[in-house]
Design a protein around this motif. Structure first.
Motif, mmCIF file in Angstrom:
data_model
loop_
_atom_site.group_PDB
_atom_site.id
_atom_site.type_symbol
_atom_site.label_atom_id
_atom_site.label_comp_id
_atom_site.label_asym_id
_atom_site.label_seq_id
_atom_site.Cartn_x
_atom_site.Cartn_y
_atom_site.Cartn_z
ATOM 1 N N ARG A 317 20.651 4.080 8.153
ATOM 2 C CA ARG A 317 19.302 3.592 8.403
ATOM 3 C C ARG A 317 19.147 2.175 7.861
ATOM 4 O O ARG A 317 19.684 1.827 6.795
ATOM 5 C CB ARG A 317 18.283 4.519 7.742
ATOM 6 N N ARG A 318 18.379 1.371 8.581
ATOM 7 C CA ARG A 318 18.087 0.006 8.137
ATOM 8 C C ARG A 318 16.731 -0.049 7.445
ATOM 9 O O ARG A 318 15.700 0.220 8.051
ATOM 10 C CB ARG A 318 18.079 -0.962 9.324
ATOM 11 N N CYS A 319 16.732 -0.391 6.170
ATOM 12 C CA CYS A 319 15.509 -0.728 5.423
ATOM 13 C C CYS A 319 14.420 0.333 5.541
ATOM 14 O O CYS A 319 13.239 -0.006 5.730
ATOM 15 C CB CYS A 319 14.945 -2.061 5.905
ATOM 16 N N ASP A 320 14.737 1.588 5.439
ATOM 17 C CA ASP A 320 13.747 2.667 5.533
ATOM 18 C C ASP A 320 12.934 2.601 6.827
ATOM 19 O O ASP A 320 11.773 3.019 6.873
ATOM 20 C CB ASP A 320 12.789 2.635 4.333
ATOM 21 N N SER A 321 13.520 2.071 7.868
ATOM 22 C CA SER A 321 12.828 1.936 9.155
ATOM 23 C C SER A 321 13.331 2.997 10.127
ATOM 24 O O SER A 321 14.100 3.893 9.753
ATOM 25 C CB SER A 321 13.064 0.540 9.740
ATOM 26 N N ASP A 322 12.900 2.887 11.377
ATOM 27 C CA ASP A 322 13.371 3.787 12.431
ATOM 28 C C ASP A 322 14.514 3.166 13.236
ATOM 29 O O ASP A 322 14.836 3.640 14.331
ATOM 30 C CB ASP A 322 12.211 4.152 13.364
ATOM 31 N N ILE A 323 15.119 2.125 12.689
ATOM 32 C CA ILE A 323 16.269 1.471 13.319
ATOM 33 C C ILE A 323 17.518 1.806 12.505
ATOM 34 O O ILE A 323 17.499 1.767 11.276
ATOM 35 C CB ILE A 323 16.064 -0.060 13.389
ATOM 36 N N PHE A 324 18.596 2.119 13.213
ATOM 37 C CA PHE A 324 19.851 2.500 12.567
ATOM 38 C C PHE A 324 20.981 1.617 13.093
ATOM 39 O O PHE A 324 20.867 0.997 14.157
ATOM 40 C CB PHE A 324 20.190 3.960 12.879
ATOM 41 N N VAL A 325 22.068 1.580 12.323
ATOM 42 C CA VAL A 325 23.349 1.141 12.884
ATOM 43 C C VAL A 325 24.151 2.426 13.073
ATOM 44 O O VAL A 325 24.231 3.267 12.170
ATOM 45 C CB VAL A 325 24.084 0.134 11.971
ATOM 46 N N SER A 326 24.706 2.608 14.263
ATOM 47 C CA SER A 326 25.309 3.903 14.576
ATOM 48 C C SER A 326 26.711 3.738 15.127
ATOM 49 O O SER A 326 27.170 2.636 15.424
ATOM 50 C CB SER A 326 24.445 4.664 15.589
ATOM 51 N N SER A 327 27.364 4.887 15.287
ATOM 52 C CA SER A 327 28.739 4.907 15.789
ATOM 53 C C SER A 327 28.808 4.675 17.293
ATOM 54 O O SER A 327 29.897 4.486 17.842
ATOM 55 C CB SER A 327 29.384 6.256 15.455
ATOM 56 N N GLN A 328 27.663 4.693 17.977
ATOM 57 C CA GLN A 328 27.657 4.501 19.433
ATOM 58 C C GLN A 328 28.200 3.125 19.780
ATOM 59 O O GLN A 328 27.752 2.116 19.220
ATOM 60 C CB GLN A 328 26.233 4.648 19.966
ATOM 61 N N PRO A 329 29.161 3.011 20.703
ATOM 62 C CA PRO A 329 29.747 1.705 21.014
ATOM 63 C C PRO A 329 28.760 0.788 21.710
ATOM 64 O O PRO A 329 27.986 1.220 22.568
ATOM 65 C CB PRO A 329 30.927 2.052 21.931
ATOM 66 N N GLY A 330 28.775 -0.495 21.338
ATOM 67 C CA GLY A 330 27.913 -1.468 21.991
ATOM 68 C C GLY A 330 28.550 -2.046 23.232
ATOM 69 O O GLY A 330 27.868 -2.480 24.148
ATOM 70 N N TYR A 331 29.877 -2.079 23.283
ATOM 71 C CA TYR A 331 30.602 -2.581 24.443
ATOM 72 C C TYR A 331 32.023 -2.044 24.376
ATOM 73 O O TYR A 331 32.466 -1.516 23.345
ATOM 74 C CB TYR A 331 30.604 -4.114 24.469
ATOM 75 N N ALA A 332 32.727 -2.137 25.472
ATOM 76 C CA ALA A 332 34.092 -1.610 25.533
ATOM 77 C C ALA A 332 34.985 -2.341 24.535
ATOM 78 O O ALA A 332 34.952 -3.562 24.419
ATOM 79 C CB ALA A 332 34.651 -1.768 26.949
ATOM 80 N N GLY A 333 35.755 -1.564 23.799
ATOM 81 C CA GLY A 333 36.671 -2.158 22.846
ATOM 82 C C GLY A 333 36.034 -2.567 21.534
ATOM 83 O O GLY A 333 36.587 -3.404 20.806
ATOM 84 N N THR A 334 34.891 -2.005 21.197
ATOM 85 C CA THR A 334 34.236 -2.333 19.936
ATOM 86 C C THR A 334 35.162 -1.967 18.771
ATOM 87 O O THR A 334 35.643 -0.834 18.699
ATOM 88 C CB THR A 334 32.913 -1.553 19.791
ATOM 89 N N PRO A 335 35.433 -2.907 17.846
ATOM 90 C CA PRO A 335 36.310 -2.599 16.701
ATOM 91 C C PRO A 335 35.773 -1.436 15.871
ATOM 92 O O PRO A 335 34.570 -1.186 15.822
ATOM 93 C CB PRO A 335 36.297 -3.908 15.895
ATOM 94 N N SER A 336 36.676 -0.742 15.209
ATOM 95 C CA SER A 336 36.302 0.482 14.497
ATOM 96 C C SER A 336 35.422 0.217 13.285
ATOM 97 O O SER A 336 34.769 1.145 12.784
ATOM 98 C CB SER A 336 37.557 1.241 14.069
ATOM 99 N N THR A 337 35.367 -1.000 12.797
ATOM 100 C CA THR A 337 34.521 -1.289 11.632
ATOM 101 C C THR A 337 33.166 -1.878 12.026
ATOM 102 O O THR A 337 32.390 -2.271 11.157
ATOM 103 C CB THR A 337 35.229 -2.265 10.680
ATOM 104 N N LEU A 338 32.901 -1.936 13.329
ATOM 105 C CA LEU A 338 31.602 -2.422 13.786
ATOM 106 C C LEU A 338 30.699 -1.242 14.139
ATOM 107 O O LEU A 338 31.108 -0.316 14.839
ATOM 108 C CB LEU A 338 31.755 -3.341 14.999
ATOM 109 N N TRP A 339 29.460 -1.307 13.669
ATOM 110 C CA TRP A 339 28.437 -0.300 13.934
ATOM 111 C C TRP A 339 27.313 -0.974 14.699
ATOM 112 O O TRP A 339 26.751 -1.984 14.252
ATOM 113 C CB TRP A 339 27.904 0.296 12.624
ATOM 114 N N THR A 340 26.983 -0.438 15.854
ATOM 115 C CA THR A 340 26.000 -1.062 16.738
ATOM 116 C C THR A 340 24.582 -0.705 16.314
ATOM 117 O O THR A 340 24.289 0.456 16.017
ATOM 118 C CB THR A 340 26.223 -0.603 18.187
#
Length: 487
Positions: A317-340
């Motif tokens: 969760r980001r800053c106690d908000s309703d926005i998260f960084v998640s495991s869902q890929p943002g684009y094809a080939g997203t590196p494993s250490t990037l969270w969208t």
């Protein structure tokens, strides 16, 4: 002759009064009033001719008698009074007739429109799967998993797993597909004891996708150790002692170069789901089948009566908000250490807010479901249609999404899609939206950012824009066929 002239002018002014009256009415009533005005104009011309003929006849006679002259004037005024009375009665009759006709025609139009709308809603092939029942079953399963996650991980240094949040189309109350509905949940993760998470924006990534890295940092726990907790401080105890007496830190299990790794976390989730399943009450009547995925945990549960496909995403969760960084890929080939960065929870809460405000017969979800179902096979993503509908829901009062407005709202969605394609611009619904509901919490940088253009590729590539406009024409044919034939 003065009296005759007065009669003529009076009649002419009354006739011309008809025209402004119709200007404030609807187009059909205005047209009827113009027809009546033309009939009266013809009567006026005949009357004018009769009056002039009478005047000529009168001028040829010797009317020297003063009494007869007074009588003539009295007759003229009497005719004028009678004329005014007749025209007054005409206006009264016209108004009553218009009201009766409009009321009758309005009732008939309402019946016809309601009949047409009923036919459309009955003949369109809507998905028959009970999404609410599927969401309730999935939520029950996830709650059972959450309980066992807590037991299994209570003394470990793996992420602490919070209660799952239902996201995606099924939990928003709609689905473009019938056979392969996916019940998607997001599981928030918090750092284990002795660790902290720090989100770092990836500025080198794609401009239209916001990616983050989750840096894992060790924290001093010497004070907790002094208070009797059965834990050694990762920062201030020798490595040999830590290896001999304590489980490895999160840095040594699910991280790559101090950053939480999506692929490693996904494999860990698969191990947990498989290991805990036999202990769950659902395992007695259902069969679990794990499905391959590198950035989430996907599986299917089946029995003789039903089956559910479930996807478990995980995020921070980001800053106690309703926005998260998640495991869902943002684009094809997203590196494993990037969270969208994901807005799924905020959008789900937006649909919940609309559902609470909407009347029971609101068809906003039917509109969304119909359009997303029709666009399958075209170049428009489901998310594009969903974004257009969310913008409209945020603008048009919820009372105007009822059954009676169904075709009008479909027209609005279609027109907005066409305009956005022509202008090559569709703003993101959450990011930078000044009208976004205050009840849903956003980080300041998300709320104040410039809205990304979901159609940026159309502005960048003319060929893609031409293809999109061509596909829109094909989409129009399909929409027309469905509304006319039901399929």
């Amino acid at each position: 002759m003065d009296v005759i002239t007065f009669l003529y002018m009076l009649l002419q002014s009354l006739i011309q009064y008809l025209l402004p009256v119709g200007d404030v009415l609807d187009e059909e009533t205005h047209w009827r009033m113009e027809l009546r005005a033309k009939r009266l104009e013809r009567k006026r011309i005949r009357l004018e001719w009769e009056v002039e003929r009478l005047a000529l006849r009168q001028s040829g006679r010797a009317w020297g008698d003063g009494l007869w002259s007074a009588l003539q004037q009295w007759q003229a005024w009497a005719v004028a009074g009678l004329l005014v009375l007749l025209l007054g009665l005409y206006f009264f009759w016209s108004k009553r007739t218009n009201e009766t006709e409009n009321s009758s025609e309005g009732d008939e139009e309402d019946r016809t429109r309601d009949s047409d709308l009923r036919w459309i809603l009955e003949h369109i092939e809507w998905p028959v799967q009970d999404l609410q029942a599927g969401c309730e079953w999935t939520t029950g399963l996830m709650d059972n998993y959450t309980v066992y996650f807590g037991h299994v991980l209570s003394n470990s240094f793996y992420p602490v797993l919070q209660r799952a949040i239902g996201v995606g189309s099924a939990f928003e109350g709609w689905s473009p597909r019938e056979q392969d509905v996916v019940y998607r949940v997001l599981i928030p993760m918090t750092p284990p004891r002795g660790h902290s998470f720090h989100l770092e924006l990836d500025s080198a990534g794609q401009r239209h996708v916001r990616n983050f890295r989750v840096r894992v940092q060790l924290e001093c726990t010497c004070m907790r150790e002094q208070q009797g907790e059965n834990m050694l401080c990762f920062l201030h105890h020798p490595q040999e002692e830590l290896r001999s007496n304590q489980d490895p830190s999160l840095l040594d299990t699910l991280c790559t170069d101090s950053y939480l790794d999506v692929h490693k976390t996904a494999r860990w989730f698969y191990q947990l789901v498989r290991a805990i399943w036999p202990a769950l009450p659902q395992s007695h009547n259902w069969h679990l089948t794990l499905l391959p995925s590198t950035r989430s945990c996907q599986f299917k549960v089946t029995n003789v009566e039903a089956n559910f496909r479930i996807e478990m995403l995980f995020g921070v969760r980001r800053c106690d908000s309703d926005i998260f960084v998640s495991s869902q890929p943002g684009y094809a080939g997203t590196p494993s250490t990037l969270w969208t960065e994901t807005y799924d929870v905020a959008e789900m809460k937006f649909f919940e807010l609309i559902s609470r405000q909407a009347p029971p017969d609101s068809l906003h979800l039917r509109c969304l479901q119909l359009f997303t179902r029709l666009q399958l096979g075209f170049g428009f993503s489901t998310y594009v249609v969903k974004t257009i509908v969310m913008h409209l829901l945020n603008t048009i009062p919820v009372s105007q999404w009822r059954r009676w407005y169904f075709l009008q709202r479909l027209g609005d969605i279609n027109e907005n899609l066409h305009c956005c394609l022509e202008e090559k611009c569709l703003n993101h619904f959450v990011i930078g939206n000044k009208r976004f509901p205050q009840e849903i919490s956003l980080p300041l940088d998300v709320a104040s950012a410039e809205p990304p253009n979901l159609f940026h590729h159309l502005a960048q590539y003319p060929t893609a824009h031409s293809q999109a406009m061509s596909e829109y024409q094909d989409f129009q044919h399909r929409l027309t066929s469905v509304l006319l034939n039901g399929h």
